[in-house]
Design a protein around this motif. Structure first.
Motif, short mmCIF file in Angstrom:
data_model
loop_
_atom_site.label_atom_id
_atom_site.label_comp_id
_atom_site.label_asym_id
_atom_site.label_seq_id
_atom_site.Cartn_x
_atom_site.Cartn_y
_atom_site.Cartn_z
N ALA A 58 0.82 -1.22 0.00
CA ALA A 58 0.00 0.00 0.00
C ALA A 58 0.85 1.27 0.00
O ALA A 58 0.30 2.38 0.05
CB ALA A 58 -0.93 -0.01 1.23
N MET A 60 2.63 2.39 2.37
CA MET A 60 2.43 3.08 3.63
C MET A 60 3.56 2.84 4.61
O MET A 60 3.57 3.41 5.70
CB MET A 60 1.09 2.63 4.26
N GLU A 90 -8.45 -0.75 -2.96
CA GLU A 90 -7.19 -0.17 -2.48
C GLU A 90 -7.42 0.86 -1.38
O GLU A 90 -6.73 0.87 -0.36
CB GLU A 90 -6.46 0.47 -3.66
N GLU A 94 -6.21 0.61 2.60
CA GLU A 94 -5.38 1.62 3.26
C GLU A 94 -6.05 2.11 4.54
O GLU A 94 -5.38 2.35 5.55
CB GLU A 94 -5.15 2.79 2.30
N SER A 98 -4.61 1.88 8.31
CA SER A 98 -4.47 3.12 9.09
C SER A 98 -5.20 3.03 10.43
O SER A 98 -4.85 3.74 11.37
CB SER A 98 -5.02 4.31 8.30
#
Length: 783
Positions: A58, A60, A90, A94, A98
């Motif tokens: 991702a 991240m 997607e 995410e 998170s």
């Protein structure tokens, strides 16, 4: 000097850096000699490799290399093995990742976590950060279902701390948050029993076009429900949520849900809110919640953000008025309920008459006049000006009789009221017309009353608010109730009074029915009236034959008669003609009451007087009575007002009749429906405009301190039904509501004490409903 100062600052910086390193070693013993950031720890911890790989995919993972401080709850691989995340796109993936990250000021070690809500880096409606519920009572849990793996917690990093957890923290919806927090367990049970789980589950993903998304929910705590159930137990014997009827429980919960908005506390405090139930409640700037009940509540938990809305915890169940009133119905007796509703005049009279114990103990139906109705009553009767004037035992017994005339032994809801007589506790009868909500007292010259508010319950009965004090024939004389002059009308050209007169013929009965000229069944004045029994489908007509020679009626101004609709006849449309033809004027005869009709001669296109015809203008069978027929009834003198405002053609006493207000058409000198004299004001209100007739203030403005009542008469045109007017004396909305009845003139005498503003900027008669309709107003003035 500058060099020395710089030297000391550099020295201080070096000392501080050594001190900081020592602090880091103390706080983060796991850092060892090779400190790493959270991303590096994730990369090297085999049990969370799936999370790490997901972060990399991702893009991240770079976030957790930053120098900011984070607390990360990292699901072990087994948690991912047990979850199906294949359906996430997607963006959703995410957001899920998170939801495991908190952006913090200091690292959150397991020992420093506390029970409450923390924002994660996942977002919900309006980009607000989702809430994470941490519960440290007993084993620490996250959102009610995920636990920290003890042997894998408190992994210190240069940019925060990492805890391995045994489950995935799916972004929570409203129901997930409610279920996670034990303080809301009763609310969750109530939602399920009321069938509201689907409403609270609406999400942007599955219901993007649903106007209910997002939601703002005010969730009562368990303690709030405990108090609510205590009230219900006292009123109805309900001890559990399951005892509450589903429709009642649903209406209560709908009072807590606002659809279509994600309203944070900053947006709700100091506002009024309209929930799904439609009944407004308010929240002040301090978070105090005020509903229909007498007890306020408080917002105790703010801004619990979910994926489909936001939750605020409250320490009170927010009650709709109907539910609160039903509780009062069962817990307050009649005396307490009458006091609670503010009927202070009735209570004062009952206390003086010694009826308080009766109202507290006996099962009764009470027809309670408003305070304004009592003021009007006391201004009309001639022997007493106030309740204090009832002094002697005989007078107090009279007052008791007046009140008992408003009481019925037993409980009668409005649905149980039937047409016809009802015997009161006093012994005399009231007569009901359920179609119009009218109550007729036994004293024929006293005003009828209208049911204004019905079914106000009490533990020992029910209350119906009415518009006038009812006067019985038994009490009228002792009260000094005025008796109007009921002699035969004076006509310039009489046609019928107890018999056909002036050479007119009563031998021609017309067609399509049976006509009795000397009926005694229903009489307006004298001994007889004409009874007309129209047949169905015949459009029958009574015809009074023309006199010979035929009178010249060109010098007369009006044609007059009175008509009464027999029981069951409904409203009968009658075509009145002054010729042996169908060129006439249609009027409506109202069932169950006499009405006087005054039709201008100019309204008739043919006045040849071949016959006077009263024709059934519909094909239904009906029976009516006619009385007091004649031309040019001698108009009574203008009503005697101490300060006259309107009588025939225009405003008086310096008032201005040129300002027509708004929202309709106003004719100052209409001859279509007149109570006295020759003209009245015609008010044709527009729909949805809440229009108003305004009579402009005189200059100088009269001082009303020497007057006691504002008086006027009003008539509802056909099709107007019963409509509400707001009468004010200030050019504002601080006024008194009255109801205009279709098909009849009603006299209103409003005590000036009923008006909170009598500045007399102008007199306003305002349409207080959104409908279009027409009324007539006559005889306006102050006494």
């Amino acid at each position: 000097m500058k060099l020395n100062k710089l030297y000391y600052l550099l020295l201080l910086a070096v000392i501080t850096s050594f001190s900081s390193c020592e602090d880091d070693d103390d706080l983060y013993p796991q850092l060892g000699e090779d400190p790493r950031n959270i991303n590096e720890i994730l990369a090297e911890t085999a049990d969370v490799s799936v999370l790490y790989q997901s972060l990399v995919e991702a893009e991240m993972d770079s976030i957790l290399r930053e120098t900011s401080t984070y607390t990360v709850f990292a699901p072990r691989n087994a948690a991912f093995d047990q979850a199906d995340l294949s359906g996430l796109d997607e963006e959703e993936m995410e957001n899920l990742l998170s939801n495991h990250v908190l952006s913090t000021v200091t690292a959150d070690f397991a020992s420093t976590l506390s029970t409450g809500y923390r924002p994660t880096m996942a977002t919900g409606p309006n980009g607000n950060f989702l809430s994470l519920y941490i519960n440290t009572e007993g084993e620490t849990t996250l959102n009610g279902e995920v636990s920290i793996v003890n042997e894998s917690s408190n992994k210190g990093a240069t940019n925060g701390v990492l805890h391995v957890v045994d489950g995935i923290l799916t972004p929570p919806a409203i129901l997930d948050h409610v279920e996670a927090n034990n303080q809301f367990s009763t609310f969750m049970e109530a939602v399920e029993l009321a069938g509201l789980t689907e409403m609270l589950s609406v999400t942007e993903v599955t219901d993007a076009e649903n106007p209910d998304y997002p939601l703002t929910v005010f969730a009562p705590t368990n303690a709030a429900f405990e108090n609510f159930l205590g009230d219900l137990n006292g009123a109805f014997g309900w001890t559990t949520l399951a005892d509450i009827p589903t429709d009642v429980l649903r209406s209560v919960l709908e009072q807590h849900v606002i659809a279509g908005s994600n309203l944070l506390s900053a947006e709700t405090f100091g506002t009024e809110q309209t929930p799904v139930s439609g009944e407004v409640f308010s929240i002040n700037a301090e978070g105090v919640v005020s509903d229909a009940s007498y007890t306020d509540g408080n917002v105790t938990i703010e801004d619990i953000q979910a994926t489909n809305g936001v939750i605020h915890g409250v320490d009170k169940v927010i009650l709709p008025d109907a539910v609160f009133q039903s509780i009062l119905d069962e817990t307050l007796n009649l005396k307490e309920r009458i006091e609670d509703r503010g009927y202070t005049s009735f209570i004062a009279a009952a206390e003086k008459a010694g009826l308080m114990e009766t109202l507290e103990s006996e099962e009764l139906t009470a027809f309670i006049p408003s305070n304004a109705a009592f003021d009007s009553f006391l201004s009309v009767i001639e022997n007493f000006e106030s309740l204090e004037d009832f002094e002697t035992p005989e007078e107090i017994e009279l007052l008791k009789s007046v009140l008992e005339y408003h009481l019925y032994e037993g409980r009668l809801m409005s649905s149980s009221l039937t047409d016809g007589p009802l015997t009161t506790v006093q012994g005399d009868e009231l007569t009901f017309d359920t179609a119009t909500g009218r109550i007729t007292p036994s004293y024929e010259f006293a005003p009828k009353a209208t049911l204004e508010t019905t079914n106000i319950g009490a533990s020992n009965g029910v209350i119906h608010q009415i518009s006038n004090v009812l006067v019985s024939a038994e009490d009228a004389g002792a009260l000094g109730y005025p008796v109007p002059d009921t002699g035969a009308p004076e006509f310039a050209l009489p046609v019928y009074y107890d018999a056909v007169e002036s050479g007119f013929q009563d031998t021609w009965d017309g067609w399509g029915g049976t006509y009795t000229y000397n009926s005694t069944e229903n009489v307006s004045n004298g001994n007889n009236a004409i009874k007309l029994e129209y047949e169905a489908g015949s459009y029958g007509a009574l015809q009074i034959g023309g006199a010979s020679p035929v009178p010249d009626i060109s010098s007369y101004s009006t044609f007059h008669f009175s008509a009464y609709g027999a029981a069951g006849s409904g409203t009968t449309n009658v075509l009145v003609s002054l010729c042996d033809c169908d060129a006439g004027v249609e009027i409506q005869v109202v069932e169950g009451e006499w009405n006087t009709y005054s039709i201008p001669i100019s309204s008739f296109t043919d006045t040849s007087l071949g016959a006077i015809r009263f024709k059934n203008n519909e094909d239904a069978a009906s029976t009516i009575y006619l009385d007091d027929i004649g031309f040019d009834l001698q108009a009574p003198a203008a009503p005697s007002f101490a300060l006259p405002i309107y009588f025939d053609e225009g405003a008086e006493s310096g008032f201005n009749d040129t300002w027509d207000g708004w929202g309709g058409t106003y004719t100052w000198a209409s001859t279509e429906q007149v109570q006295d004299g020759t003209t009245a004001v015609k008010l044709e209100y527009d729909a949805d405009s809440y229009g108003a007739l305004q009579i402009g203030g005189a200059d100088p403005v009269p001082d009303l301190s020497g007057y006691s009542t504002f008086n006027f008469s009003a008539y509802g045109a056909p099709g107007s039904g019963t409509k509400t007017l707001l009468v004010s004396l200030c050019g504002c909305d601080a006024g008194v509501e009255v109801q205009v009845v279709e098909g009849e003139w009603t006299d209103y005498s409003l005590p000036l004490s009923s008006f909170t503003d009598t500045s007399l900027g102008e007199i306003r008669i305002k349409n207080n409903v959104s409908d279009s309709y027409t009324i007539y107003v006559d005889n306006i003035g102050f006494n």
